[in-house]
Structure formats: structure tokens, C-alpha cells
Design a protein around this motif. Structure first.
Motif, PDB file in Angstrom:
ATOM      1  N   GLN A   1       6.694   4.907  17.853  1.00  0.00           N
ATOM      2  CA  GLN A   1       7.685   4.565  16.681  1.00  0.00           C
ATOM      3  C   GLN A   1       9.076   4.817  17.059  1.00  0.00           C
ATOM      4  OE1 GLN A   1       5.749   2.172  15.366  1.00  0.00           O
ATOM      5  NE2 GLN A   1       7.010   2.476  13.503  1.00  0.00           N
ATOM      6  N   ILE A   2       9.125   6.464  17.719  1.00  0.00           N
ATOM      7  CA  ILE A   2      10.413   6.852  17.992  1.00  0.00           C
ATOM      8  C   ILE A   2      10.928   6.023  19.129  1.00  0.00           C
ATOM      9  CG2 ILE A   2      11.702   8.629  18.843  1.00  0.00           C
ATOM     10  CD1 ILE A   2       9.896  10.480  17.047  1.00  0.00           C
ATOM     11  N   LEU A   3      10.110   5.975  20.185  1.00  0.00           N
ATOM     12  CA  LEU A   3      10.632   5.086  21.436  1.00  0.00           C
ATOM     13  C   LEU A   3      10.946   3.658  21.331  1.00  0.00           C
ATOM     14  CD1 LEU A   3       8.157   6.819  23.843  1.00  0.00           C
ATOM     15  CD2 LEU A   3      10.386   7.452  23.643  1.00  0.00           C
ATOM     16  N   SER A   4       9.978   3.149  20.540  1.00  0.00           N
ATOM     17  CA  SER A   4      10.360   1.609  20.096  1.00  0.00           C
ATOM     18  C   SER A   4      11.607   1.372  19.237  1.00  0.00           C
ATOM     19  CB  SER A   4       9.275   1.141  19.588  1.00  0.00           C
ATOM     20  OG  SER A   4       8.717   1.596  18.286  1.00  0.00           O
ATOM     21  N   GLY A   5      11.915   2.422  18.280  1.00  0.00           N
ATOM     22  CA  GLY A   5      12.943   2.445  17.431  1.00  0.00           C
ATOM     23  C   GLY A   5      14.318   2.548  18.259  1.00  0.00           C
ATOM     24  N   MET A   6      14.134   3.463  19.261  1.00  0.00           N
ATOM     25  CA  MET A   6      15.230   3.662  19.985  1.00  0.00           C
ATOM     26  C   MET A   6      15.640   2.409  20.980  1.00  0.00           C
ATOM     27  SD  MET A   6      14.181   7.413  21.692  1.00  0.00           S
ATOM     28  CE  MET A   6      15.563   7.470  22.851  1.00  0.00           C
ATOM     29  N   PHE A   7      14.781   1.828  21.219  1.00  0.00           N
ATOM     30  CA  PHE A   7      14.917   0.349  21.927  1.00  0.00           C
ATOM     31  C   PHE A   7      15.573  -0.848  21.034  1.00  0.00           C
ATOM     32  CE2 PHE A   7      13.585  -4.062  23.019  1.00  0.00           C
ATOM     33  CZ  PHE A   7      13.895  -4.061  24.104  1.00  0.00           C
TER      34      PHE A   7
ATOM     35  N   GLY B   1       7.347  -5.913  17.355  1.00  0.00           N
ATOM     36  CA  GLY B   1       5.714  -5.975  17.006  1.00  0.00           C
ATOM     37  C   GLY B   1       5.294  -4.571  17.017  1.00  0.00           C
ATOM     38  N   MET B   2       5.297  -3.632  18.094  1.00  0.00           N
ATOM     39  CA  MET B   2       4.921  -2.372  18.029  1.00  0.00           C
ATOM     40  C   MET B   2       5.389  -1.739  16.930  1.00  0.00           C
ATOM     41  SD  MET B   2       4.911  -1.943  22.270  1.00  0.00           S
ATOM     42  CE  MET B   2       4.697  -0.018  22.114  1.00  0.00           C
ATOM     43  N   HIS B   3       6.686  -1.722  16.861  1.00  0.00           N
ATOM     44  CA  HIS B   3       7.230  -0.747  15.752  1.00  0.00           C
ATOM     45  C   HIS B   3       6.950  -1.322  14.445  1.00  0.00           C
ATOM     46  CE1 HIS B   3      10.200   1.875  14.845  1.00  0.00           C
ATOM     47  NE2 HIS B   3      10.806   1.265  13.927  1.00  0.00           N
ATOM     48  N   HIS B   4       6.626  -2.633  14.158  1.00  0.00           N
ATOM     49  CA  HIS B   4       6.282  -3.136  12.973  1.00  0.00           C
ATOM     50  C   HIS B   4       4.977  -2.945  12.492  1.00  0.00           C
ATOM     51  CE1 HIS B   4       6.246  -6.138   9.475  1.00  0.00           C
ATOM     52  NE2 HIS B   4       5.110  -6.248  10.025  1.00  0.00           N
TER      53      HIS B   4
END
Length: 223
Positions: free
Chosen positions: A55-61, A92-95
Motif C-alpha cells: 500500500q505504501i509503495l503503490s500509494g507513493m506512485f 487496482g493493487m492499492h484499491h
């Protein structure tokens, strides 16, 4: 190459003793799946941490493309999904990761409760875990508004109305969340700041405390 880089860093900072102190410790037999099938129930905590890192990595993107205002919020999400390479996959990964993290954390909490792992001397760690659970719920709630579509708007209004029903502080809580008298232009940047800065900082602090306590007290015994 990596070995040479690690050796260069280790010669200057002496990180090996620190790494061994963190990583080298015995794992009790009852949490080893090779010996006990029931040991899999002890994996939910680690799975939760793994999903939180995703979540942190995808959120940074996502934060590199998202614009937190009512004019551009929805358009920026649409641009991310239609124009940015791998944008749909990362979003989608973050959601879905948000839901998976809540489920994994809920299962981990159930495991701790039903195995009695919250008892002496781990009462404080139980409190920290409960705070982590509420922090995760807060992250899910604040992130839900950010796409700024009809579903997000009305779901957030319902959530704020629930918060407003809290005795004594409900009206103040609703005003704080909305940034005013209604869900609007000031709400998105407020939710964005909570979602990206304040709540993650609190979550990382609680996780660090959680891991330090586990390290000091060890993994709880079997039921």
C-alpha cells in the motif's frame, strides 16, 4: 555487485551486528508450519505487514499523479488509469490492497484474542494493535473520498454523519473532517493530508512499537 556494496557499507557503518540483532532470533516450534499445520494462523500479522508495504509503495506512485482538488481529482485518477503505463494495475493493487489489509488485520486480531495472546505481559501490545486497527480504518475511510466520484462523495457524507452522531464531540469532529460545514472543496485536501501524511506517520510509529514489543516479549505460546 550487491555483496560488494554491502561490504563497502558495512566497513564504514558496521551494520552487520545491527542486522543480526534484528533478524537472528529463534522462532517457537508452534509457529513453524513445517511442524504444526495450525501455525498458519500465526501468519496473518506478517501478511498484514506485507500488504501495508504494498500500500505504501503503490500509494507513493499514485501520489505522483493525483491532484487533490475538486476540479482535477477525478480527472487525475482517470488520467492515471488510461494514460499512465501500469497505472490501472497499480491503482487496482492499492484499491483492493486496502480491503485485503483490513481483512488480514481482522484475522490477526481474532487469532490474538482467541489464543489469549493479549494477556500478561502483552496487554500494552494488545492496545497498540487495537490502535493500529483503527488507524487502518482511518486510512481506508480517508482514501475512499479521493477519487471524487458519486460513490465516494455520498459514502463519505454517510461516514461523516456517523462521526457527527458521537456524543459531545460529534459536531466538532464533523467540522474537522469536512474542513467546514459541508463536504466540498476543503474536504479533499484535508482527507488527502490525513491519508498521505498524518495517518501513515502514526501507523509507522505504532508498527515500530508493535515490533519492538514483540521482539522484547517474544511470540506468544500456543493455545
Amino acid at each position: 555487485m550487491l555483496r560488494a556494496v554491502y561490504k563497502w557499507v558495512d566497513e564504514r557503518l558496521d551494520v552487520t551486528p545491527i542486522w543480526r540483532d534484528v533478524a537472528d532470533h529463534e522462532v517457537p516450534e508452534h509457529v513453524n508450519p513445517a511442524h504444526h499445520f495450525s501455525a498458519f494462523i500465526y501468519c496473518f500479522g506478517g501478511l498484514t505487514f506485507f500488504v501495508v508495504m504494498i500500500q505504501i509503495l503503490s500509494g507513493m506512485f499514485l501520489a505522483m499523479y493525483y491532484v487533490p482538488d475538486i476540479i482535477n481529482a477525478h480527472a487525475s485518477v482517470k488520467y492515471l488509469q488510461t494514460e499512465v503505463a501500469m497505472g490501472t494495475i497499480v491503482r487496482g493493487m492499492h484499491h483492493w490492497g486496502a480491503s485485503v489489509a483490513i481483512v488480514m488485520l481482522f484475522l490477526h486480531t481474532l487469532r490474538v484474542f482467541f489464543t489469549g495472546s493479549y494477556k500478561n505481559p502483552r496487554e500494552f501490545n494488545w492496545i497498540v494493535g487495537v490502535l493500529i486497527f483503527f488507524m487502518m480504518l482511518g486510512l481506508g475511510f480517508t482514501g475512499y473520498l479521493l477519487p471524487w466520484d458519486n460513490k465516494a462523495y455520498f459514502a463519505t457524507k454517510v461516514g461523516i454523519q456517523i462521526a457527527e452522531s458521537v456524543p459531545f464531540i460529534g459536531s466538532y469532529l464533523a467540522t474537522f473532517l469536512q474542513g467546514g460545514d459541508m463536504v466540498g472543496a476543503t474536504t479533499i485536501p484535508r482527507f488527502y493530508a490525513l491519508h498521505v501524511f498524518f495517518l501513515p506517520a502514526g501507523l509507522l510509529g505504532l508498527l515500530a512499537t508493535h515490533f519492538i514489543l514483540i521482539r522484547r516479549q517474544g511470540i506468544s505460546g500456543p493455545l
